[in-house]
Scaffold this active site. Sequence first.
Site, mmCIF file in Angstrom:
data_model
loop_
_atom_site.group_PDB
_atom_site.id
_atom_site.type_symbol
_atom_site.label_atom_id
_atom_site.label_comp_id
_atom_site.label_asym_id
_atom_site.label_seq_id
_atom_site.Cartn_x
_atom_site.Cartn_y
_atom_site.Cartn_z
ATOM 1 N N LYS A 1 13.340 -4.261 -13.583
ATOM 2 C CA LYS A 1 11.642 -3.318 -12.924
ATOM 3 C C LYS A 1 11.192 -1.889 -14.067
ATOM 4 O O LYS A 1 10.182 -1.470 -14.751
ATOM 5 C CB LYS A 1 12.163 -2.439 -12.027
ATOM 6 C CG LYS A 1 12.091 -3.315 -10.576
ATOM 7 C CD LYS A 1 12.377 -2.109 -9.237
ATOM 8 C CE LYS A 1 12.339 -2.715 -7.909
ATOM 9 N NZ LYS A 1 12.362 -1.367 -6.479
ATOM 10 N N ASP B 1 9.577 3.653 -2.502
ATOM 11 C CA ASP B 1 9.990 2.920 -1.005
ATOM 12 C C ASP B 1 8.842 1.630 -0.969
ATOM 13 O O ASP B 1 8.024 1.611 -1.326
ATOM 14 C CB ASP B 1 10.160 3.900 -0.228
ATOM 15 C CG ASP B 1 11.531 3.594 0.464
ATOM 16 O OD1 ASP B 1 11.963 2.436 0.693
ATOM 17 O OD2 ASP B 1 11.060 3.398 1.897
ATOM 18 N N PHE C 1 11.760 -12.451 -2.789
ATOM 19 C CA PHE C 1 12.538 -12.135 -1.828
ATOM 20 C C PHE C 1 12.356 -11.446 -0.528
ATOM 21 O O PHE C 1 10.724 -11.615 -1.043
ATOM 22 C CB PHE C 1 13.462 -10.689 -3.478
ATOM 23 C CG PHE C 1 13.212 -9.665 -3.158
ATOM 24 C CD1 PHE C 1 11.208 -9.298 -4.333
ATOM 25 C CD2 PHE C 1 12.504 -8.440 -1.947
ATOM 26 C CE1 PHE C 1 10.730 -8.530 -3.621
ATOM 27 C CE2 PHE C 1 11.964 -7.447 -2.608
ATOM 28 C CZ PHE C 1 11.228 -7.779 -3.784
HETATM 29 P P1 IMP Z 1 12.869 -1.111 -0.837
HETATM 30 O O1 IMP Z 1 14.191 -1.510 -1.970
HETATM 31 O O2 IMP Z 1 13.550 0.318 -0.176
HETATM 32 O O3 IMP Z 1 12.043 -0.407 -1.114
HETATM 33 O O4 IMP Z 1 13.470 -1.865 -0.050
HETATM 34 C C1 IMP Z 1 12.600 -3.363 0.691
HETATM 35 C C2 IMP Z 1 12.176 -4.169 1.204
HETATM 36 O O5 IMP Z 1 11.580 -4.805 1.903
HETATM 37 C C3 IMP Z 1 13.536 -5.448 0.329
HETATM 38 O O6 IMP Z 1 14.634 -5.463 0.701
HETATM 39 C C4 IMP Z 1 12.211 -6.697 1.078
HETATM 40 O O7 IMP Z 1 13.222 -6.445 2.440
HETATM 41 C C5 IMP Z 1 10.925 -5.931 1.760
HETATM 42 N N1 IMP Z 1 10.226 -6.577 0.948
HETATM 43 C C6 IMP Z 1 9.392 -5.283 0.034
HETATM 44 N N2 IMP Z 1 9.031 -5.282 -0.626
HETATM 45 C C7 IMP Z 1 8.483 -6.933 -0.197
HETATM 46 C C8 IMP Z 1 8.484 -8.458 -1.634
HETATM 47 O O8 IMP Z 1 7.206 -7.800 -1.984
HETATM 48 N N3 IMP Z 1 8.125 -9.474 -0.883
HETATM 49 C C9 IMP Z 1 9.516 -9.385 0.510
HETATM 50 N N4 IMP Z 1 10.002 -8.246 0.744
HETATM 51 C C10 IMP Z 1 10.018 -7.762 0.253
#
Ligand code: IMP
Length: 225
Positions: free
Chosen positions: A13, A71, A179
Amino acid sequence: MSTIVLATQNPGKVAELRALLGGSQIHILGLGDIEDSFPEPEENGDTFLDNATIKAVAYAKATGRPCLADDSGLVIDALGGRPGVISSHYAFDGEIDEQAARLSRQQRDVRNIDRVLAELDEFEPEERTARFVCVMVLADSDGSILATSEGKFEGRIGLPIDHPHATPSDSVPRGSNGFGYDPIFLVGPDFIQTSAELDSKAKNAISHRGQAVRDMIEQIKTLSF
Ligand code: IMP
């Protein structure tokens, strides 16, 4: 040259943001580039904006530098907006309990996908509208907010392969890129390919994260630190 800390341990990232900021006078550091270690703030907000703000403010104050945090998650209309802010641990009701902590990220993704597909079982393809959302917040070292941005990526959750109405183009999971929920997210407006079937360049061009990052970069270029 100004320095911004990106609230992530993920070197991928950091490299991505550096590349996007190429040519500007902004230097990006990941948390892994800083010698000190900082306590991880609890992401207990009700919205993506709350959680991105919690992270940006906590790391900005802790590092003494402007900090950018994001987020993101999946919002499914038929589920009243869930999984939303608990997307990464939906199968565990958002709790990072012992059971969830023992699983790899991929194993958790499979469990989250199974739960979403099960909860949508009764819904027709047109009722399975969803979007990925990403919110970014840039906080200054005193905790004040310098900029926010948001991106949305519209689509639909596909039908499980064993669903009686599933067709080859709308059955999921499919694809090996990306993912999280990518293998079950049919990209709008055609709903033919999943986001796991897009390569990273094609996904970034239209994704929630790509939009939020590009918008944030435009704002950063106009700020003076
Ligand atoms: P964060 O790391 O708290 O932002 O959690 C984001 C979560 O949302 C990830 O673990 C995924 O489950 C889901 N997510 C967010 N962006 C994506 C994406 O681009 N593709 C698939 N899942 C996503």
